[in-house]
Write an enzyme that holds these catalytic residues in place. Structure first.
Site, PDB file in Angstrom:
ATOM      1  N   ASP A 191       0.863  -1.181   0.000  1.00 42.69           N
ATOM      2  CA  ASP A 191       0.000   0.000   0.000  1.00 42.69           C
ATOM      3  C   ASP A 191       0.901   1.233   0.000  1.00 42.69           C
ATOM      4  O   ASP A 191       2.132   1.115  -0.092  1.00 42.69           O
ATOM      5  CB  ASP A 191      -0.964  -0.014   1.201  1.00 42.69           C
ATOM      6  CG  ASP A 191      -2.316   0.610   0.840  1.00 42.69           C
ATOM      7  OD1 ASP A 191      -2.314   1.790   0.430  1.00 42.69           O
ATOM      8  OD2 ASP A 191      -3.343  -0.068   0.923  1.00 42.69           O
ATOM      9  N   HIS A 209      -2.847   3.271  -4.596  1.00 41.98           N
ATOM     10  CA  HIS A 209      -2.250   2.785  -3.341  1.00 41.98           C
ATOM     11  C   HIS A 209      -0.851   2.219  -3.588  1.00 41.98           C
ATOM     12  O   HIS A 209      -0.499   1.162  -3.074  1.00 41.98           O
ATOM     13  CB  HIS A 209      -3.158   1.735  -2.681  1.00 41.98           C
ATOM     14  CG  HIS A 209      -4.385   2.340  -2.044  1.00 41.98           C
ATOM     15  ND1 HIS A 209      -4.327   3.162  -0.938  1.00 41.98           N
ATOM     16  CD2 HIS A 209      -5.701   2.277  -2.368  1.00 41.98           C
ATOM     17  CE1 HIS A 209      -5.547   3.561  -0.595  1.00 41.98           C
ATOM     18  NE2 HIS A 209      -6.402   3.051  -1.454  1.00 41.98           N
ATOM     19  N   ASP A 217      -8.726  -0.434  -6.144  1.00 40.88           N
ATOM     20  CA  ASP A 217      -9.614   0.522  -5.461  1.00 40.88           C
ATOM     21  C   ASP A 217      -8.973   1.905  -5.386  1.00 40.88           C
ATOM     22  O   ASP A 217      -7.763   2.037  -5.445  1.00 40.88           O
ATOM     23  CB  ASP A 217      -9.936   0.042  -4.042  1.00 40.88           C
ATOM     24  CG  ASP A 217      -8.675  -0.131  -3.205  1.00 40.88           C
ATOM     25  OD1 ASP A 217      -7.673  -0.630  -3.748  1.00 40.88           O
ATOM     26  OD2 ASP A 217      -8.687   0.251  -2.019  1.00 40.88           O
ATOM     27  N   GLU A 218      -9.827   2.901  -5.238  1.00 36.97           N
ATOM     28  CA  GLU A 218      -9.422   4.259  -4.861  1.00 36.97           C
ATOM     29  C   GLU A 218      -8.215   4.758  -5.663  1.00 36.97           C
ATOM     30  O   GLU A 218      -7.219   5.187  -5.104  1.00 36.97           O
ATOM     31  CB  GLU A 218      -9.121   4.300  -3.353  1.00 36.97           C
ATOM     32  CG  GLU A 218     -10.339   3.949  -2.519  1.00 36.97           C
ATOM     33  CD  GLU A 218     -10.060   3.935  -1.008  1.00 36.97           C
ATOM     34  OE1 GLU A 218     -10.968   4.325  -0.267  1.00 36.97           O
ATOM     35  OE2 GLU A 218      -8.961   3.522  -0.602  1.00 36.97           O
ATOM     36  N   TRP A 264     -16.966  -3.958  -1.804  1.00 39.68           N
ATOM     37  CA  TRP A 264     -16.714  -3.332  -0.499  1.00 39.68           C
ATOM     38  C   TRP A 264     -17.513  -2.054  -0.309  1.00 39.68           C
ATOM     39  O   TRP A 264     -17.853  -1.698   0.810  1.00 39.68           O
ATOM     40  CB  TRP A 264     -15.215  -3.063  -0.295  1.00 39.68           C
ATOM     41  CG  TRP A 264     -14.627  -1.941  -1.115  1.00 39.68           C
ATOM     42  CD1 TRP A 264     -14.239  -1.995  -2.418  1.00 39.68           C
ATOM     43  CD2 TRP A 264     -14.339  -0.608  -0.668  1.00 39.68           C
ATOM     44  NE1 TRP A 264     -13.735  -0.782  -2.818  1.00 39.68           N
ATOM     45  CE2 TRP A 264     -13.776   0.084  -1.752  1.00 39.68           C
ATOM     46  CE3 TRP A 264     -14.492   0.058   0.554  1.00 39.68           C
ATOM     47  CZ2 TRP A 264     -13.375   1.418  -1.676  1.00 39.68           C
ATOM     48  CZ3 TRP A 264     -14.085   1.393   0.637  1.00 39.68           C
ATOM     49  CH2 TRP A 264     -13.530   2.052  -0.467  1.00 39.68           C
ATOM     50  N   TYR A 289     -16.385  -4.582   7.820  1.00 44.49           N
ATOM     51  CA  TYR A 289     -15.150  -3.843   8.099  1.00 44.49           C
ATOM     52  C   TYR A 289     -14.876  -3.881   9.602  1.00 44.49           C
ATOM     53  O   TYR A 289     -15.504  -3.188  10.385  1.00 44.49           O
ATOM     54  CB  TYR A 289     -15.255  -2.407   7.542  1.00 44.49           C
ATOM     55  CG  TYR A 289     -14.730  -2.337   6.116  1.00 44.49           C
ATOM     56  CD1 TYR A 289     -15.102  -3.301   5.195  1.00 44.49           C
ATOM     57  CD2 TYR A 289     -13.834  -1.343   5.714  1.00 44.49           C
ATOM     58  CE1 TYR A 289     -14.619  -3.281   3.891  1.00 44.49           C
ATOM     59  CE2 TYR A 289     -13.345  -1.311   4.407  1.00 44.49           C
ATOM     60  CZ  TYR A 289     -13.736  -2.283   3.507  1.00 44.49           C
ATOM     61  OH  TYR A 289     -13.243  -2.259   2.223  1.00 44.49           O
ATOM     62  N   PHE A 290     -13.913  -4.716   9.943  1.00 47.01           N
ATOM     63  CA  PHE A 290     -13.623  -4.919  11.366  1.00 47.01           C
ATOM     64  C   PHE A 290     -12.664  -3.854  11.900  1.00 47.01           C
ATOM     65  O   PHE A 290     -12.235  -3.941  13.049  1.00 47.01           O
ATOM     66  CB  PHE A 290     -13.073  -6.336  11.600  1.00 47.01           C
ATOM     67  CG  PHE A 290     -14.113  -7.430  11.481  1.00 47.01           C
ATOM     68  CD1 PHE A 290     -15.434  -7.149  11.138  1.00 47.01           C
ATOM     69  CD2 PHE A 290     -13.780  -8.753  11.731  1.00 47.01           C
ATOM     70  CE1 PHE A 290     -16.387  -8.157  11.030  1.00 47.01           C
ATOM     71  CE2 PHE A 290     -14.712  -9.772  11.646  1.00 47.01           C
ATOM     72  CZ  PHE A 290     -16.025  -9.471  11.290  1.00 47.01           C
ATOM     73  N   ASP A 291     -12.326  -2.860  11.050  1.00 47.46           N
ATOM     74  CA  ASP A 291     -11.584  -1.712  11.591  1.00 47.46           C
ATOM     75  C   ASP A 291     -12.553  -0.669  12.154  1.00 47.46           C
ATOM     76  O   ASP A 291     -12.120   0.310  12.749  1.00 47.46           O
ATOM     77  CB  ASP A 291     -10.669  -1.078  10.523  1.00 47.46           C
ATOM     78  CG  ASP A 291     -11.399  -0.676   9.258  1.00 47.46           C
ATOM     79  OD1 ASP A 291     -12.502  -1.201   8.977  1.00 47.46           O
ATOM     80  OD2 ASP A 291     -10.857   0.179   8.517  1.00 47.46           O
ATOM     81  N   TRP A 316      -8.348  -3.464   8.191  1.00 46.77           N
ATOM     82  CA  TRP A 316      -7.391  -2.419   7.805  1.00 46.77           C
ATOM     83  C   TRP A 316      -6.734  -1.885   9.060  1.00 46.77           C
ATOM     84  O   TRP A 316      -7.392  -1.737  10.102  1.00 46.77           O
ATOM     85  CB  TRP A 316      -8.110  -1.298   7.047  1.00 46.77           C
ATOM     86  CG  TRP A 316      -8.837  -1.793   5.838  1.00 46.77           C
ATOM     87  CD1 TRP A 316     -10.165  -2.062   5.726  1.00 46.77           C
ATOM     88  CD2 TRP A 316      -8.269  -2.102   4.553  1.00 46.77           C
ATOM     89  NE1 TRP A 316     -10.460  -2.520   4.466  1.00 46.77           N
ATOM     90  CE2 TRP A 316      -9.312  -2.553   3.727  1.00 46.77           C
ATOM     91  CE3 TRP A 316      -6.967  -2.051   4.036  1.00 46.77           C
ATOM     92  CZ2 TRP A 316      -9.109  -2.944   2.402  1.00 46.77           C
ATOM     93  CZ3 TRP A 316      -6.765  -2.441   2.724  1.00 46.77           C
ATOM     94  CH2 TRP A 316      -7.820  -2.874   1.921  1.00 46.77           C
ATOM     95  N   THR A 317      -5.444  -1.560   8.965  1.00 41.77           N
ATOM     96  CA  THR A 317      -4.709  -1.345  10.217  1.00 41.77           C
ATOM     97  C   THR A 317      -4.119   0.059  10.366  1.00 41.77           C
ATOM     98  O   THR A 317      -3.120   0.232  11.040  1.00 41.77           O
ATOM     99  CB  THR A 317      -3.590  -2.403  10.358  1.00 41.77           C
ATOM    100  OG1 THR A 317      -2.699  -2.285   9.237  1.00 41.77           O
ATOM    101  CG2 THR A 317      -4.153  -3.800  10.417  1.00 41.77           C
TER     102      THR A 317
HETATM  103  C1  ACM Z   1     -10.916  -0.470   0.496  1.00 40.76           C
HETATM  104  O1  ACM Z   1     -11.403  -0.475   1.639  1.00 40.76           O
HETATM  105  N1  ACM Z   1     -10.298   0.600   0.026  1.00 40.76           N
HETATM  106  C2  ACM Z   1     -11.011  -1.633  -0.364  1.00 40.76           C
END
Ligand code: ACM
Ligand code: ZN
Length: 777
Positions: A213, A286, A349-350, A416, A441-443, A491-492
């Site tokens: 990333d 990313h 993504d993004e 997502w 989403y466990f964050d 995501w961390t």
């Molecule tokens: C993502 O949460 N950007 C896949």
């Protein structure tokens, strides 16, 4: 192929003469398995595990030694015994033995990962079509014994018995996944293995390893050494939340990557647990860490840094530069050689198109390929990478943005941003894996942000995860077959340590496991909550530091009354309204409590005198609209304010999380409140969030109108809003005073900002509008 006939008579052979349990044998635990099996039949008696218990597996069937060895190491670790694992061959079959656990290939057992487990006094049979099925049978067997079987030395000197039973079981979905981002924060191999082992215990079968990333590149690539020196390091890391301004940094270098040997070791560890590892190499966006190492692969040529902050970076791989593809092809060649599974995830993504728009090489590519726009250019990029992967025998997975500009021919879509991507993929005949932010989403926070560690935002409670249905209702049965399953993402950005990662993942992963394994008819939230209390003892034995939010009290307020509940119905709920901490002597909740005035509620669950979970504090504003119903022209899906009437539930929103806000994208929010009778109104107050870095913009204008019939409204006041930000991340108030109205219906209309202007975060996308309580006095 193994022939099975001799084993049909095994139970009869062994059933007689099985040793009776000694008198002091404690009764085996009741059957409480997570995820809930397809069928469970309790039989008479128990099976006692002792140092002489052997595990027998077919010598000549691939991988069948793995579940046997797994069982042995479990027993060794928790009891100190060294049980024997005995391979058997066809010819040995005439001599079955007592006090044995038999793993037996059986082509009559239905689905590939299914199993039939029979536990009798004296013997255990695990029959399955595949070794994976036998492995899941062993995981179920493990949960039939006392929880001590799960820990280091935690069953030493104890007697271990499992209730006799027959369990027939199989998973609902073939793809049962968990993801871990090791780019934002790096996690050691020891933790990755523990994470995978916990997945396997919960019958999850896929580990999605987010390896690259903007903030770090974490997989060794021999062809590109600067990925290990430059891209694997950032020179500092953001402290606190991304929205906290001004940014502060720790000024400490942060580095880490997995060597090829470590990757192979993890992949083999996962294989032994029937977990497939899917590596993710992010492109075209990313990718700032890779660009920091090889700036010639970006549109501007750099220089670039591995990013010390989170978010979305404008600099991405240049789609016009052939060197980008030389690089990615070599990287993917090494990645494909390291990961034997069928899939490689390439992100997608993004990816902002800003650099591509002004890059001569990207524009030349666009023209040369006859592409309509930059979305089509991304689609061309992913399609080219799909061909590369296909040459290595791999299939491509991408986040749902890979649908934009046209989907690569054989791509699998990970949905997502809600479920729309998954629905579109399935309808066009592509496979989809569901990971919507709302449930997976466990964050996100799992409890009240006031008492939880800092998280990115959001609110995804254990119960919400449990209630997730992976197959969107919009799909026909034929289309639904393309939904392979679902996965949770961890995501961390705000998760720096293994303990914290485990805290965010558990117990939500237990709920996810049941979503993916158990058929909807067998799912039952109160029953799951009951089983989870036993399951916590298994996690305790392994030292898993799971969240305690399960024990938190859930307060709801409607119709002027307060309702308190806890997932564990056996607990006492106590509360105070004088600001003091709830104690074992505080008021016991026995039923709905009428609120007459503004109240600060503090509530907590107690097991006798022992407080559990965290105290929940909620300030209720009592006013003329509180508890009153309203209608909206646009229905919020993701940000509902937490309850049906989030705009009149007496609770205002906090800037730390969005769970008390009602939010819509590029759409007005216009609650029309019904007071039920003609009501005098002097003032109306509403608050909105201004958090432009999160794409949340003020309304352009707020209007008040009244009606006697709920149909014909007349405007009585308007206020234009200055949408310039005074401070980042603020809650602003709009108040109408001296109104002197008498009305039955009151409508407040907050007009959306519309589309986010150029130069701002999220430019070109619809702005979010967030309102909280409409306070009427
Ligand atoms: C993502 O949460 N950007 C896949
Ligand atoms: Zn370019």
């Amino acid at each position: 192929m193994i022939r099975l006939l001799p084993f049909v008579i095994l139970p009869a052979l062994l059933g007689c003469g099985a040793p009776a349990l000694p008198a002091q044998q404690p009764p085996p635990p009741p059957i409480r398995i997570i995820p809930q099996p397809a069928s469970v039949e309790l039989l008479d008696g128990h099976f006692a595990l002792d140092p002489e218990t052997v595990v027998c597996f077919p010598a000549d069937a691939a991988d069948w030694e793995l579940p046997a060895r797994y069982w042995m190491s479990l027993v060794l670790e928790s009891t100190g015994w060294t049980p024997l694992a005995l391979p058997f061959r066809d010819r040995d079959r005439s001599a079955p033995r007592l006090n044995a656990i038999y793993l037996i290939p059986d082509t009559t057992v239905g689905p590939a990962e299914g199993y039939v487990l029979e536990v009798r006094p004296g013997w255990v049979l695990v029959r399955a079509r595949t070794a994976a099925g036998a492995f899941y049978g062993v995981q179920t067997l493990r949960q039939l014994f006392p929880p001590g079987l799960n820990g280091r030395n935690s069953a030493a000197n104890t007697r271990l018995a499992a209730p006799a039973c027959r369990i027939a079981d199989a998973p609902r979905f073939g793809y049962r996944g968990m993801h871990l981002d090791v780019a934002r924060h790096f996690f050691p191999v020891s933790f990755i293995k523990r994470y995978i082992d916990l997945l396997a215990q919960h019958k999850l079968n896929t580990f999605h390893w987010h390896l690259t990333d903007d903030q770090g590149w974490r997989v060794e690539i021999k062809a590109y050494p600067k990925l290990q020196t430059v891209a694997a390091c950032r020179d500092k890391t953001l402290i606190g939340h991304y929205n906290d301004q001004p940014w502060q940094f720790d000024n400490k270098p942060y580095c880490g990557f997995y060597t090829r040997e470590e990757i192979r070791d993890v992949v083999e560890y996962a294989r032994q647990r029937f977990v497939t590892v899917i590596p993710e190499i992010e492109m075209p966006g990313h990718s700032r860490a890779a660009l920091a190492a090889y700036p010639e692969l970006g549109c501007t040529g750099g220089p670039y840094q591995t990013l010390p902050v989170w978010g979305i970076a404008d600099d991405v791989f240049c789609a016009g530069n052939e060197q980008t593809f030389v690089f990615l092809e070599k990287v993917l060649e090494e990645v494909c050689a390291l990961f034997p599974g069928p899939y490689v995830h390439v992100g997608g993504d993004e990816c902002p198109k800003k650099r591509w728009k002004s890059c001569p090489k990207c524009q030349a590519r666009l023209r040369g390929q006859g592409l309509a726009d930059e979305h089509a250019l991304q689609s061309w990029f992913i399609g080219r990478i799909e061909n590369t992967l296909a040459r290595h025998g791999k299939k491509l997975i991408g986040w749902d943005e890979i649908l934009e500009g046209g989907l690569a021919p054989n791509a699998t879509v990970m949905s997502w941003r809600g479920t729309a991507g998954g629905i579109a993929a399935a309808r066009s005949g592509h496979d989809a894996i569901m990971t919507p932010g709302s449930h997976c989403y466990f964050d996100h926070y799992q409890g009240d942000p006031e008492t939880e560690p800092l998280a990115i935002s959001g609110f995804t409670s254990l119960e919400k995860v449990y209630g997730y249905e992976p197959v969107p209702a919009e799909l026909t049965p034929d289309e639904a077959r393309h939904v392979l399953g679902a996965q949770a993402n961890l995501w961390t950005e705000y998760i720096a340590t293994p303990d914290h990662a485990e805290y965010m993942a558990y117990p939500r992963a237990c709920a996810l496991a049941e979503v993916l394994w158990t058929t909807p008819e067998r799912k039952d939230w109160p029953d799951f909550a009951h089983r989870l209390k036993t399951h916590f003892l298994r996690l305790d034995a392994q030292g898993v530091r799971y969240a305690q939010t399960f024990y938190n009290v859930d307060p709801r307020f409607y119709g002027g009354r307060l309702y308190l509940s806890a997932a564990d119905s056996a607990l006492d709920i106590r509360y105070t309204t004088d600001g003091s901490e709830p104690a074992p002597t505080s008021a016991l909740y026995r039923g709905p409590v009428a609120l007459q005035q503004n109240t600060t509620l503090k509530t907590r669950a107690f097991d006798g005198a022992r407080p559990l979970g965290a105290t929940r504090t909620v300030r209720y504003l009592l006013h003329k609209a509180s508890g009153k119903p309203y209608t909206l022209s646009g229905k919020p899906v993701q940000y509902t304010g937490g309850e049906q009437y989030g705009l009149t539930n007496g609770v205002t929103g906090s800037i730390r999380s969005w769970n008390n806000w009602v939010g819509l994208v590029n759409q007005d929010i216009d609650p029309a409140i019904d007071f039920g009778e003609n009501t005098p109104v002097q003032s109306v107050t509403v608050r909105y969030a201004d958090a432009k870095s999160s794409w949340i913009w003020p309304p352009r204008r707020v209007e008040l109108s009244v009606s006697d019939d709920g149909k014909n409204y007349r405007t009585v006041a308007t206020r234009d809003i200055d949408t310039e930000t005074r401070q980042n991340n603020a809650v602003e108030t709009v108040r109408f005073d001296g109104l002197n109205l008498h009305t039955r219906f009151l409508r407040l209309t907050a007009r959306t900002y519309g589309v986010i202007p150029a130069g701002m975060d999220g430019e070109g996308n619809g702005a979010w509008l967030f309102l909280d309580e409409v306070v009427v006095e």
